[in-house]
Design an enzyme around this catalytic site. Structure first.
Site, PDB file in Angstrom:
ATOM      1  N   SER A 165      14.375 -25.188  40.835  1.00  0.00           N
ATOM      2  CA  SER A 165      15.388 -24.620  39.961  1.00  0.00           C
ATOM      3  C   SER A 165      14.707 -23.899  38.788  1.00  0.00           C
ATOM      4  O   SER A 165      13.984 -22.927  38.999  1.00  0.00           O
ATOM      5  CB  SER A 165      16.350 -25.713  39.492  1.00  0.00           C
ATOM      6  OG  SER A 165      17.496 -25.165  38.897  1.00  0.00           O
ATOM      7  N   ASP A 177      23.711 -22.769  48.301  1.00  0.00           N
ATOM      8  CA  ASP A 177      23.499 -23.088  46.884  1.00  0.00           C
ATOM      9  C   ASP A 177      24.537 -22.354  46.041  1.00  0.00           C
ATOM     10  O   ASP A 177      24.444 -21.147  45.831  1.00  0.00           O
ATOM     11  CB  ASP A 177      22.078 -22.672  46.488  1.00  0.00           C
ATOM     12  CG  ASP A 177      21.649 -23.229  45.134  1.00  0.00           C
ATOM     13  OD1 ASP A 177      22.540 -23.511  44.311  1.00  0.00           O
ATOM     14  OD2 ASP A 177      20.436 -23.371  44.904  1.00  0.00           O
ATOM     15  N   HIS A 216      22.111 -26.781  46.221  1.00  0.00           N
ATOM     16  CA  HIS A 216      20.970 -26.657  45.315  1.00  0.00           C
ATOM     17  C   HIS A 216      19.967 -27.798  45.484  1.00  0.00           C
ATOM     18  O   HIS A 216      18.763 -27.604  45.315  1.00  0.00           O
ATOM     19  CB  HIS A 216      21.479 -26.620  43.873  1.00  0.00           C
ATOM     20  CG  HIS A 216      20.453 -26.215  42.865  1.00  0.00           C
ATOM     21  ND1 HIS A 216      19.739 -25.037  42.945  1.00  0.00           N
ATOM     22  CD2 HIS A 216      20.017 -26.837  41.741  1.00  0.00           C
ATOM     23  CE1 HIS A 216      18.913 -24.954  41.919  1.00  0.00           C
ATOM     24  NE2 HIS A 216      19.052 -26.030  41.180  1.00  0.00           N
TER      25      HIS A 216
END
Length: 734
Positions: free
Chosen positions: A591, A666, A698
């Site tokens: 991320s 995601d 995600h």
């Protein structure tokens, strides 16, 4: 004593037994290193009791315990008695704790939201009633326990539990257009709440937020499933600089059977991130904040007169964080937390919003507010007073005097208090001690009894020769930063080892913390890599949290700039150490951490030989409005800040090995980020590796073997790039 025994098990026993090595199957297939916890722990409001869920082959049991004795008082609910339900994992008590809402077969929507069938269970009668034969969201008892409010298909409803009558409060709800009482995607993700309605204390009014997302741009994701043709998921997602939902605050008056828009125009701003009824039945506290999120109003709204007044205004040169510390006391004075003196601390205000005093102060941060004891006038809180990597529990008079430390050991301590605030359950762990739950006297800090420990895990770990996590700091040209390091167990200072750096680096985050290992934080994988001869290091550079406002907010309007400078300079300093091979330094992250590792392999191409980026942001132009603009303003206002630290714009600088991984499902950091990075790399004629996980979100975890597959892939890539060079045919001949 048990904590010391746990520590002894972990540190000493490996000297006397044959050791096994950690495998990926241990971590992701067999769940070998799972810690025991108190599942679904809730303090009860009536008396010093708490409930937890227990499961066995017969179903779910909800057990009630006495804080003082830790004895089980009764089994409140037995799953198998619930008309065939057997198992459940979501519950909420009514105010008088005579009823329960029980959720069954719940399906996640996004990160926090879920939908499913909910029942009302009357404890004394052992009767179960379906609220409505539909999949609903966020059912909530009225304080008097006579009604339940819930949301169905974006509309707010109220069910009278006696008459069974259902009142539809709103009728304009429509997917991707109007939402009543439930947050839109970006509020849920970035303001961290789902239920956008609140009952008042007398159960005759409901405040709710209405979201008009008609003008919000839509985002569409392909879904692959197992069908012949792909489908798609379309939802409203405001990217940085784009249109957000228009929000309005409404009150529904049950006595008058009418709703009206709250008149907060004088203090209205772009977002309404919090609403909370005060101790006065007609007075609602409303938090509003501007689009830049640097000007916050705390508004007192009177629902009887439809008037508003300002309680408090807070401004910051960068941004004001939203939290849940606001607490109204019996006289409607309130507790508020703020970074206005440079560190996050607690403040006391009277009911009109006049500052009475600063309660806590010092060069450390209050990290949790637990509550106020009206009898003793004491505040309970958690803080970093024993160092930014630790958390301790304290009490202090509301006047700011007579502070007392209540937790015993240095590490991460957190508390769950009884209703009376006489007791709390302390959850403790450190890098050397698995999680322990103990009962503590809140007046004295005396440990009364141990509730649960992880001795079984500690004993199991004696079969593994686990390396230790060494904490320290690293000095660079940019400052001194917290760091941990994991070395191979057979570390030889005369050898050179490849280095893998791990980080997240996002605003206010923390990876260097003195807590027990967790598979989902990748600790055991890092230990496994150390078995293979790698040194693993994590550095929390500028922009991370718990070291004061200025350290955290230095990255404002330039996300990535200072953070990557600190990772590059840390890698350079580490490369000067005799036992680290400066030519074999890699970095990885997920991320925000993937954003950073992508910058490292481009902007830091002369330092890093390898990078792995999982689900990375590659340009903040592609990420959501609330998060991005909090730290960057809009791209229309700050184009340079967005572009000068986007790895997409530095793809031509790639030299080393780069593995890019993303899930196509995601909904948070869209796969579009990776696609744009791929386009830039192709245009720059740069070779790289890329892997896609179809329909994974995600976290890339759905499916029995998904995480196992992912970490095998990353391990293989690291070995190929940073591992010992394999002899070539020419080497062998020579």
């Amino acid at each position: 004593m048990r904590i010391l025994l746990l520590l002894l098990f972990v540190l000493v026993q490996p000297l006397f037994s044959q050791q096994k090595e950690i495998t990926l199957e241990d971590i992701w297939a067999n769940n070998t290193f799972a810690t025991e916890s108190l599942e679904a722990f809730q303090s009860m409001k009536n008396g010093d009791y708490y409930t937890i869920l227990n499961h066995n082959s017969y179903g779910t049991f909800m057990d009630k315990y006495d804080y003082k004795t830790l004895e089980k008082i009764e089994t409140v609910v037995v799953g198998k008695d619930l008309d065939g339900i057997t198992f459940f994992d979501d519950y909420a008590f009514s105010e008088d704790e005579k009823k329960l809402i029980i959720g069954v077969d719940l399906e996640p929507i996004y990160r926090r939201s879920k939908i499913g069938k909910y029942y009302v269970y009357v404890i004394a009668e052992k009767s179960l009633e379906l609220i409505v034969d539909k999949n609903i969201q966020s059912p909530t008892f009225s304080p008097d326990g006579k009604k339940v409010a819930y949301v169905f298909e974006n509309n707010l409803y109220i069910k009278d539990l006696a008459s069974k009558e259902i009142k539809q409060v709103t009728a304009d709800g429509e997917k991707n257009k109007i939402i009543n009482g439930i947050t839109d995607w970006v509020y849920e993700e970035e303001f961290s709440f789902v239920r956008a309605f609140q009952w008042n204390a007398t159960s005759n009014k409901i405040a709710f937020i209405r979201f008009d997302e008609t003008a919000v741009p839509e985002f569409s994701m392909d879904t692959y499933g197992t069908g012949l043709y792909p489908g798609d998921q379309t939802f409203k997602y405001p990217k940085a600089g784009e249109t957000n939902s228009t929000v309005a605050l409404y009150i529904f008056d049950l006595d008058k059977d009418k709703k009206f828009e709250a008149n907060i125009k004088s203090y209205e701003q772009y977002y309404i991130p919090r609403i909370q009824w005060t101790k006065e039945a007609d007075v609602l506290a409303v938090t509003t904040i501007n689009r830049h999120q640097n000007n916050l109003n705390l508004v007192s709204f009177n629902a009887a007169s439809n008037t508003a007044s300002l309680l408090l205004n807070e401004k910051d040169a960068a941004y004001v964080d939203i939290n849940d510390d606001l607490t109204f006391l019996h006289d409607n004075s309130f507790i508020w937390s703020s970074e206005k003196d440079g560190f996050n601390h607690l403040y006391s205000y009277d009911k009109k919003g006049k500052l009475q005093n600063q309660i806590t102060q010092g060069p450390w941060e209050v990290t949790k507010y637990y509550g106020f004891d009206k009898k003793s006038k004491k505040i309970f809180y958690q803080s970093t007073e024993e160092g930014s990597i630790n958390r301790s529990v304290y009490s202090i008079d509301i006047s700011g005097k007579k502070k007392k430390k209540l937790s015993k050991f240095v590490g991460i301590n957190s508390a769950k208090f009884s209703n009376s605030l006489n007791y709390f359950v302390n959850t403790y762990s450190s890098a050397t001690t698995p999680t322990v739950y103990t009962l503590v006297d809140a007046k004295t800090g005396k440990e009364l009894k141990e509730i649960k420990n992880n001795l079984n895990l500690a004993e199991k770990l004696t079969a593994y020769d686990l390396p230790s996590k060494e904490f320290g700091t690293i000095k660079t040209v940019n400052g001194e930063f917290n760091m941990w390091m994991i070395k191979p167990k057979d570390f030889d200072p005369n050898k050179e080892y490849p280095l893998l750096m791990f980080q997240y680096s996002g605003p206010g985050s923390q990876q260097v913390a003195n807590r027990w290992h967790n598979a989902w934080r990748h600790d055991y994988w890092h230990m496994m890599l150390s078995q293979k001869g790698y040194i693993i290091v994590c550095v929390d550079g500028r922009g991370t949290g718990f070291k004061g406002r200025d350290f955290k907010k230095v990255t404002y309007k330039e996300l990535g700039k200072y953070e990557i400078e600190d990772q590059i300079e840390s890698a350079k300093e580490l490369g000067k150490r005799s036992y680290i091979d400066k030519n074999r330094i890699g970095i990885w992250g997920w991320s925000y951490g993937g954003f950073m590792s992508s910058l490292a392999i481009t902007k830091g191409a002369d330092v890093f030989k390898m990078a792995i980026a999982v689900a990375p942001v590659t340009s903040w132009r592609y990420y959501d409005s609330v998060y991005t603009e909090r730290y960057m303003q809009t791209p229309q206002e700050n184009a340079a800040g967005y572009d000068e630290n986007s790895p997409v714009n530095f793809a031509d600088q790639l030299k080393g090995d780069y593995l890019l991984i993303h899930g196509t499902g995601d909904d948070n950091v869209h796969v579009q980020n990776s696609m744009q990075m791929i386009n830039a790399l192709v245009e720059a004629n740069k070779q790289f590796d890329y892997f896609t996980y179809p329909d994974r979100a995600h976290g890339i975890y759905r499916g029995r073997n998904t995480r196992l597959h992912l970490f095998k892939k990353m391990t293989t890539f690291i070995d190929r790039s940073l591992g010992e060079p394999q002899p070539t045919e020419q080497n062998i001949i020579d």
